[in-house]
Design a protein around this motif. Structure first.
Motif, PDB file in Angstrom:
ATOM      1  N   TYR A   1     -10.225  12.276  -3.496  1.00 24.59           N
ATOM      2  CA  TYR A   1      -9.021  12.900  -2.950  1.00 24.59           C
ATOM      3  C   TYR A   1      -7.782  12.668  -3.814  1.00 24.59           C
ATOM      4  O   TYR A   1      -6.686  13.095  -3.458  1.00 24.59           O
ATOM      5  N   PRO A   7      -3.951   9.212  -2.606  1.00 30.00           N
ATOM      6  CA  PRO A   7      -4.890   8.288  -3.256  1.00 30.00           C
ATOM      7  C   PRO A   7      -4.716   8.287  -4.771  1.00 30.00           C
ATOM      8  O   PRO A   7      -4.344   9.295  -5.372  1.00 30.00           O
ATOM      9  N   GLU A  44      -7.004  -0.472  -1.439  1.00 28.77           N
ATOM     10  CA  GLU A  44      -7.845   0.662  -1.055  1.00 28.77           C
ATOM     11  C   GLU A  44      -7.308   1.955  -1.681  1.00 28.77           C
ATOM     12  O   GLU A  44      -6.957   2.913  -0.989  1.00 28.77           O
ATOM     13  N   GLN A  60      -6.168   3.076  10.550  1.00 28.24           N
ATOM     14  CA  GLN A  60      -7.193   3.270   9.534  1.00 28.24           C
ATOM     15  C   GLN A  60      -7.780   4.670   9.600  1.00 28.24           C
ATOM     16  O   GLN A  60      -8.178   5.236   8.569  1.00 28.24           O
ATOM     17  N   ASP A  61      -7.837   5.255  10.788  1.00 28.62           N
ATOM     18  CA  ASP A  61      -8.329   6.628  10.909  1.00 28.62           C
ATOM     19  C   ASP A  61      -7.468   7.583  10.081  1.00 28.62           C
ATOM     20  O   ASP A  61      -7.976   8.549   9.499  1.00 28.62           O
ATOM     21  N   GLU A 104       0.827  -1.196   0.000  1.00 25.66           N
ATOM     22  CA  GLU A 104       0.000   0.000   0.000  1.00 25.66           C
ATOM     23  C   GLU A 104       0.869   1.255   0.000  1.00 25.66           C
ATOM     24  O   GLU A 104       0.609   2.214  -0.742  1.00 25.66           O
ATOM     25  N   ARG A 106      -5.854   6.765   7.310  1.00 28.52           N
ATOM     26  CA  ARG A 106      -6.174   6.511   5.907  1.00 28.52           C
ATOM     27  C   ARG A 106      -7.489   7.185   5.497  1.00 28.52           C
ATOM     28  O   ARG A 106      -7.645   7.631   4.362  1.00 28.52           O
ATOM     29  N   ASP A 107      -8.431   7.226   6.418  1.00 31.32           N
ATOM     30  CA  ASP A 107      -9.772   7.700   6.086  1.00 31.32           C
ATOM     31  C   ASP A 107      -9.918   9.222   6.164  1.00 31.32           C
ATOM     32  O   ASP A 107     -11.018   9.748   5.956  1.00 31.32           O
ATOM     33  N   HIS A 134      -8.545   4.389  -3.031  1.00 34.78           N
ATOM     34  CA  HIS A 134      -9.289   5.636  -2.860  1.00 34.78           C
ATOM     35  C   HIS A 134      -8.943   6.354  -1.562  1.00 34.78           C
ATOM     36  O   HIS A 134      -9.359   7.499  -1.357  1.00 34.78           O
ATOM     37  N   THR A 135      -8.187   5.710  -0.678  1.00 33.35           N
ATOM     38  CA  THR A 135      -7.846   6.326   0.603  1.00 33.35           C
ATOM     39  C   THR A 135      -6.396   6.791   0.598  1.00 33.35           C
ATOM     40  O   THR A 135      -5.594   6.430  -0.265  1.00 33.35           O
ATOM     41  N   ASP A 159      -9.389  13.260   5.039  1.00 33.48           N
ATOM     42  CA  ASP A 159      -9.596  13.908   3.747  1.00 33.48           C
ATOM     43  C   ASP A 159      -8.358  14.659   3.262  1.00 33.48           C
ATOM     44  O   ASP A 159      -8.423  15.399   2.278  1.00 33.48           O
TER      45      ASP A 159
END
Length: 391
Positions: free
Chosen positions: A163, A158, A189, A286-287, A150, A289-290, A191-192, A292
């Motif tokens: 984004y 991303p 993933e 993960q926070d 990743e 990654r998520d 998109h993150t 903006d």
């Protein structure tokens, strides 16, 4: 002690091919070690950043650059309570996919591969670590963890989604074929944003090349310390050195000034990251990654000062007349080698013949030729060109 938002090695999403855990190393440390021992990593010794490999022993190569990036990444990751092993692994792998002759060679291959699915050095790095390294009995590639893959794929942000940078990844453009293949096997993933450790590797890349390109440009005589006195960040750094060490030897003066700039960059990143992390209060990796936006970045005023330095380097170094002349010469080599191997694939080494026999289309063949040419060092590309065209 790792922060809660750090990538926890025992919570890794695993590898494409299951392996038993190492007794003495975490999964991310194991990734780092596999990258260091790979053939592609060793080849970085003879791949250059700006100057061609033979132009001088003191200029940075992709190998020395990657080591410097890894050192910066370890420092920043350690200061922020992140996983140093993962940050280091991504930093060491981030340039594995670069072609010979730096960005000049990459630009040439982008054009040559346009009809065949394109070329992107980050995607090519994924191809190397998932397929082209062929040393292990149980799998092709290095079988890195999901987190390392990743980080290689999207340490700069991303690839798809709201984004993604539309300049780098237009919404209507297909994914690079390599990235699509890996993502189909092991959903990255796209998109993150990437982990905080991957973001650290990305910013460490900026820190390292902003520092060493100034140093290499001075050594090459493309500009002088007096020129740098006129720029933000570099000017105050030289003034401080002159105040503390009057009449210092010029080489030591340059070193002292540039090491201060290096420190300014690292300190700014750590301070801003700490502020952003305190404000956002992420509880898991993960926070991060998520979110903006990236959490690891320069402050806005500092970034503006760096842009002034980058504009200076673009004009005085990357587009210096001597560099432009060499760029044209090596571009001609890549533009000659690639079509020759397409027309006469039997010229490729024996170990590549099996891949060629399996090719079912021009696109399949072009991707094999790309793997071969992109893997060349500067030195080998020059030797092959001389052998094949100057008989």
């Amino acid at each position: 002690m790792l922060k809660p938002y750090a990538s926890q090695p025992m919570e890794t999403r695993g590898r494409l091919y299951t392996e038993t855990l190492s007794t003495f190393r975490s999964p991310f440390q194991r990734d780092r070690d596999r990258i260091i021992h790979s053939s592609a990593f060793r080849r970085l010794k003879h791949k250059t950043q700006v100057f061609v490999e033979h132009e001088g022993d003191y200029y940075r190569t992709r190998l020395t650059h990657s080591i410097e990036v890894a050192q910066v990444a370890r420092t920043i990751a350690g200061a922020l309570g992140l996983n140093e092993g993962l940050a280091e692994a991504i930093a060491l792998a981030h340039d594995l996919g670069h072609s010979p002759f730096g960005h000049t060679g990459e630009d040439a291959l982008v054009e040559l591969m346009a009809p065949y699915g394109g070329f992107d050095h980050n995607a090519q790095a994924l191809r190397i670590v998932t397929k082209l390294e062929k040393h292990y009995a149980d799998f092709d590639g290095l079988n890195l963890t999901w987190e390392s893959l990743e980080g290689i794929a999207k340490h700069n942000g991303p690839i798809i989604g709201p984004y993604a940078d539309p300049k780098k990844h237009p919404a209507d453009a297909p994914l690079p074929y390599v990235l699509q293949e890996v993502n189909d096997q092991f959903d990255l993933e796209l998109h993150t944003f990437a982990s905080a450790e991957a973001q650290v590797a990305a910013i460490a890349d900026d820190v390292a090349y902003n520092h060493h390109d100034l140093h290499d440009g001075l050594r090459a005589g493309l500009f002088t310390a007096d020129d740098l006195m006129e720029l933000p960040l570099t000017g105050p750094a030289y003034e401080e050195v002159d105040r503390l060490y009057p009449d210092l030897d010029p080489n030591r003066r340059d070193h002292e000034a540039l090491r201060r700039i290096f420190g300014y960059m690292v300190e700014d990143v750590i301070a801003i990251a700490n502020n952003r992390l305190s404000s956002a209060m992420p509880e898991t990796a993960q926070d991060i990654r998520d979110m903006d936006r990236t959490i690891i970045r320069f402050s806005k005023p500092f970034f503006q000062n760096l842009k002034a330095i980058k504009r200076f380097l673009f004009k005085r170094m990357y587009r210096a007349p001597s560099v432009v002349i060499e760029r044209k010469r090596v571009t001609g080599m890549v533009n000659a080698l690639f079509p020759l191997f397409m027309q006469q694939p039997e010229l490729l080494p024996k170990e590549w013949r099996q891949e060629i026999d399996l090719a079912q289309s021009d696109t399949d063949l072009a991707r094999i030729v790309l793997d071969y040419v992109a893997g060349m060092t500067d030195r080998f590309a020059i030797q092959e060109y001389e052998r094949l065209f100057n008989k």
